[in-house]
Design a protein around this motif. Structure first.
Motif, PDB file in Angstrom:
ATOM      1  N   ARG A 154      43.308  45.012  53.884  1.00 37.34           N
ATOM      2  CA  ARG A 154      42.790  46.792  53.785  1.00 37.34           C
ATOM      3  C   ARG A 154      43.357  47.383  53.022  1.00 37.34           C
ATOM      4  O   ARG A 154      43.471  48.161  52.860  1.00 37.34           O
ATOM      5  N   ILE A 155      44.338  46.521  51.887  1.00 39.45           N
ATOM      6  CA  ILE A 155      45.019  47.289  51.065  1.00 39.45           C
ATOM      7  C   ILE A 155      43.731  46.721  49.426  1.00 39.45           C
ATOM      8  O   ILE A 155      44.002  47.490  49.237  1.00 39.45           O
ATOM      9  N   ASN A 156      43.291  46.325  49.629  1.00 42.90           N
ATOM     10  CA  ASN A 156      42.367  45.906  48.728  1.00 42.90           C
ATOM     11  C   ASN A 156      41.044  46.672  48.915  1.00 42.90           C
ATOM     12  O   ASN A 156      40.007  46.126  48.816  1.00 42.90           O
ATOM     13  N   SER A 157      41.146  47.988  48.990  1.00 38.52           N
ATOM     14  CA  SER A 157      40.658  48.616  48.450  1.00 38.52           C
ATOM     15  C   SER A 157      40.471  49.608  47.968  1.00 38.52           C
ATOM     16  O   SER A 157      41.294  50.517  47.350  1.00 38.52           O
ATOM     17  N   PRO A 158      38.886  50.043  46.790  1.00 41.56           N
ATOM     18  CA  PRO A 158      39.213  51.791  46.347  1.00 41.56           C
ATOM     19  C   PRO A 158      39.643  52.686  47.192  1.00 41.56           C
ATOM     20  O   PRO A 158      39.895  53.851  46.591  1.00 41.56           O
ATOM     21  N   THR A 159      40.054  52.633  48.338  1.00 42.23           N
ATOM     22  CA  THR A 159      40.436  54.338  49.295  1.00 42.23           C
ATOM     23  C   THR A 159      41.321  53.892  48.846  1.00 42.23           C
ATOM     24  O   THR A 159      42.697  54.928  50.124  1.00 42.23           O
ATOM     25  N   VAL A 160      42.175  53.705  48.998  1.00 36.69           N
ATOM     26  CA  VAL A 160      44.451  52.991  48.609  1.00 36.69           C
ATOM     27  C   VAL A 160      44.960  52.861  47.680  1.00 36.69           C
ATOM     28  O   VAL A 160      43.826  52.252  46.404  1.00 36.69           O
ATOM     29  N   LYS A 161      45.804  53.815  46.994  1.00 35.26           N
ATOM     30  CA  LYS A 161      46.431  53.985  45.532  1.00 35.26           C
ATOM     31  C   LYS A 161      47.112  53.510  45.947  1.00 35.26           C
ATOM     32  O   LYS A 161      48.202  53.738  46.915  1.00 35.26           O
ATOM     33  N   ILE A 162      48.235  52.136  44.579  1.00 36.45           N
ATOM     34  CA  ILE A 162      48.840  51.649  45.304  1.00 36.45           C
ATOM     35  C   ILE A 162      50.101  52.433  44.168  1.00 36.45           C
ATOM     36  O   ILE A 162      49.602  52.706  42.574  1.00 36.45           O
ATOM     37  N   GLY A 163      50.783  52.428  43.696  1.00 33.00           N
ATOM     38  CA  GLY A 163      51.910  53.705  42.524  1.00 33.00           C
ATOM     39  C   GLY A 163      52.509  52.317  42.135  1.00 33.00           C
ATOM     40  O   GLY A 163      53.105  50.943  42.331  1.00 33.00           O
ATOM     41  N   THR A 164      52.537  52.859  40.675  1.00 33.37           N
ATOM     42  CA  THR A 164      52.892  51.128  39.939  1.00 33.37           C
ATOM     43  C   THR A 164      53.797  52.401  39.238  1.00 33.37           C
ATOM     44  O   THR A 164      53.578  53.013  38.203  1.00 33.37           O
ATOM     45  N   ALA A 174      50.399  44.006  42.045  1.00 33.14           N
ATOM     46  CA  ALA A 174      49.169  44.815  42.335  1.00 33.14           C
ATOM     47  C   ALA A 174      48.010  44.284  41.946  1.00 33.14           C
ATOM     48  O   ALA A 174      46.923  44.136  42.849  1.00 33.14           O
ATOM     49  N   ASP A 175      47.991  43.784  40.631  1.00 32.49           N
ATOM     50  CA  ASP A 175      46.526  44.022  40.302  1.00 32.49           C
ATOM     51  C   ASP A 175      46.182  42.320  40.551  1.00 32.49           C
ATOM     52  O   ASP A 175      44.547  41.989  41.041  1.00 32.49           O
ATOM     53  N   LYS A 180      40.888  45.424  43.716  1.00 35.15           N
ATOM     54  CA  LYS A 180      40.263  46.406  44.588  1.00 35.15           C
ATOM     55  C   LYS A 180      40.348  47.530  43.909  1.00 35.15           C
ATOM     56  O   LYS A 180      39.709  48.761  44.728  1.00 35.15           O
ATOM     57  N   SER A 181      42.032  47.924  44.919  1.00 39.09           N
ATOM     58  CA  SER A 181      42.621  48.849  44.920  1.00 39.09           C
ATOM     59  C   SER A 181      42.851  49.687  43.947  1.00 39.09           C
ATOM     60  O   SER A 181      42.751  49.763  42.702  1.00 39.09           O
TER      61      SER A 181
END
Length: 294
Positions: A154-164, A174-175, A180-181
């Motif tokens: 579920r993390i691999n979605s454009p609706t999820v934002k990962i801080g880096t 993450a990449d 897709k996130s």
């Protein structure tokens, strides 16, 4: 002047030119060989010092805000290794994750002492010492967020934002795992506490971090963030922590690795790690290369 004497003069002149050319070639070749022999090992031994850069990143590297004195696992260990070699450590400059390789290649320093996680991208550009220890990486979310427990897909979605942080290994993971996130990218000199704050405040849905850093943040900010896994409790990655220097410096690497073996096998490295480890299990030790007789 007759033709015979003229031919003799020409012959002597030709021989002189040939001798000069050979001398130039020999000098040029000698110069090239001398340049080739000028390795990092030679420069360090001749100068008696290792010029080091550092990235502020506890527990590997800590900087006292009042005195500017450096400490941490990587710092204490390089000072111990240098002492055993009869060398001094010269602190050249503070760098960021994205600029540390550039400084090495430019010759501004010999080694990044605050320890670096090895990965494929860096391996193409630089060399590494043997690992001093290993860091597990976990996914951290805002306290109470159960969306991804057992469901990392579920993390691999454009609706999820990962801080880096730019250039930091969490970004690489993450990449690779969640292309897709979306990203909340922070500059390379950003403190890791600021990165975790983006998760606690809801600006980012998650960040990828090691327990040695995240646990310290959670102690200072209780009920702010928590780790999640796919259900097996295993880290998403485990990375070696090594010193970084330019590629091709085999003599220098052999010297550093030999002393590291001595430090690890004697138990000195475990004592250094324990000094900065806040809770058991935060840092994975290097396995000893031998077994005691039963």
């Amino acid at each position: 002047m007759n033709k015979k004497n003229l031919r003799g003069i020409y012959a002597c002149f030709f021989m002189m030119l040939t001798a000069l050319s050979l001398t130039a070639c020999v000098c040029s070749s000698t110069g090239m060989q001398t340049a080739a022999r000028s390795s990092l090992y030679d420069r360090v031994i001749q100068s008696g010092k290792i010029r080091c850069a550092y990235v502020i990143y506890p527990p590997a590297c800590i900087k006292d805000p009042n005195t500017a004195k450096l400490s941490g696992i990587g710092i204490d260990a390089i000072e111990l290794v240098a002492k055993k070699l009869g060398l001094q450590v010269e602190w050249a400059e503070e760098v960021g994750w994205g600029s540390m390789i550039e400084g090495l290649q430019a010759g501004r320093y010999d080694l990044v002492a605050s320890l670096v996680w090895t990965n494929a991208n860096r391996a193409k550009l630089v060399g590494f010492s043997k690992p001093l220890y290993y860091s597990p990486l976990f996914v951290y979310v805002k306290k109470g967020d159960k969306r991804f427990v057992g469901h990392f897909d579920r993390i691999n979605s454009p609706t999820v934002k990962i801080g880096t942080i730019d250039g930091e290994t969490g970004q690489v993971v993450a990449d690779a795992d969640f292309p897709k996130s979306a990203r909340l990218s922070l500059t390379q000199m950003t403190d890791t506490a600021q990165l975790l704050l983006t998760v606690a405040s809801g600006k980012a849905d998650l960040a990828i971090q090691e327990p040695a850093v995240a646990n310290q943040y959670m102690r200072r900010n209780p009920n702010s963030i928590e780790p999640v896994s796919e259900g097996n409790g295993k880290p998403i990655r485990v990375f070696p922590n090594s010193w970084m220097f330019n590629r091709g410096e085999s003599e220098f690497k052999a010297m550093i690795d030999t002393v590291l073996d001595e430090v690890i096998n004697s138990g000195a490295m475990d004592k250094i790690i324990s000094k900065y480890e806040y809770a058991p299990g935060e840092i994975y030790r290097v396995a000893l290369p031998y077994q005691l007789p039963k």
